[in-house]
Design a protein around this motif. Structure first.
Motif: not given
Length: 325
Positions: A262-272
């Motif tokens: 639960g502390t890792g990257w989120d999928l939206h961070e690729w687009r952002h």
């Protein structure tokens, strides 16, 4: 004082009984109404007559993603919180049951800053030897297309234009329209997304000669009793389409801080991150809108970072005609 609720004794607690007991224990009518939406729809999707102890953590996460994975951030957080409270309440009373998985984490509110990962961090992650080719391809494709994760996960092999390095995706907000007599018509808006050399190198290796079915699939066939659409199954291998929840969990697994779920990257961070890098490289506001397929300038204005040189150049256009000779 909240009502005292007597839970069933001497038999397995069903999902519906656990939900009703939890909602009956809430004293505030507004809380009951708000929690009832999240808990009620989750119960319906899981199966009301199932034993609570038979439900797995990942099933809860998958249901949350299915019901509210594309909803507004605040809606996702509210529905997730209601299910989290329900399952925690059952656990406190000694009943075996699932938990909300760590990968189905609370999302960052829209007024907060989503982190933009550096190009170096992105390249290092994708280059790691323990990262599977499927994840490498998905992450590189998300970064180069600036597309939403659910859009790329929904792509089929027959949609790909490998030579042109592009494919159509179903635009955000598109929904099937219901016609008379209960018939449903698939009525989606398709928009093209484009990728570059990184994705172009990885895609043929991932496909391994496959010509039909989902681009991104799981590593095993669907379990017995799980209903999967024919479009979501590879006709050659029988493997099912990789879901948003599974993709999110895999990214979290490889990027979790200290291995804490639960502390890792989120999928939206690729687009952002990709839009941030394009803005820093001098892409115009209109080009950012075209690449991201945003319809409103205010949604991409935060990525627009014109350089001092670009500002000086446009300012020179205002000089008297003879001074530019």
């Amino acid at each position: 004082m909240p009502a005292v609720v007597q839970l069933p004794v001497g038999k397995a607690l069903t999902v519906r009984a656990a939900a009703d007991a939890f909602l009956d224990s809430l004293g505030n009518p507004n809380t009951v109404r708000n929690y009832g939406i999240g808990v009620g729809k989750t119960v319906e999707r899981i199966g009301e007559g199932r034993s609570l102890a038979s439900v797995a953590d990942d099933e809860i996460g998958e249901v949350l993603e299915l019901l509210w994975g594309e909803a507004a951030v605040n809606t996702w957080n509210a529905r997730r919180a209601s299910v989290l409270s329900w399952l925690g309440w059952c656990g406190e009373r000694g009943y075996d049951g699932p938990s909300v998985p760590a990968w189905a984490k609370r999302m960052t509110p829209p007024d907060s800053e989503t982190p933009a990962r550096s190009k170096m961090a992105i390249d290092r992650l994708i280059a790691r030897r323990e990262v599977h080719l499927r994840e490498k391809t998905l992450w590189r494709m998300l970064y180069e297309t600036c597309a939403r994760a659910e859009e790329i996960l929904g792509v089929n092999i027959e949609d790909l234009d490998l030579a042109g390095r592009r494919c159509p995706v179903k635009a955000k907000g598109a929904r099937p329209r219901t016609r008379r007599r209960g018939q449903v018509r698939e009525d989606f808006v398709l928009e093209p997304v484009y990728w570059d050399a990184g994705t172009a190198r990885l895609l043929p290796r991932l496909l391994k000669g496959r010509t039909r079915g989902p681009v991104f699939v799981t590593h095993r066939r669907p379990g017995p009793g799980k209903v999967v659409s024919l479009r979501d199954v590879c006709p050659d291998t029988g493997f099912a389409r990789l879901s948003y929840g599974q993709a999110r969990a895999l990214l979290d697994e490889h990027t979790a801080v200290g291995g804490t779920p639960g502390t890792g990257w989120d999928l939206h961070e690729w687009r952002h991150s990709s839009l941030t890098h394009l803005g820093e490289a001098g892409a115009s506001l209109l080009m950012l809108m075209a690449k991201s397929r945003h319809k409103k300038p205010e949604n991409v204005r935060k990525y627009f970072h014109p350089s001092p040189g670009a500002i000086a150049e446009v300012t020179s256009l205002l000089a008297p005609g003879d001074s530019r000779r």
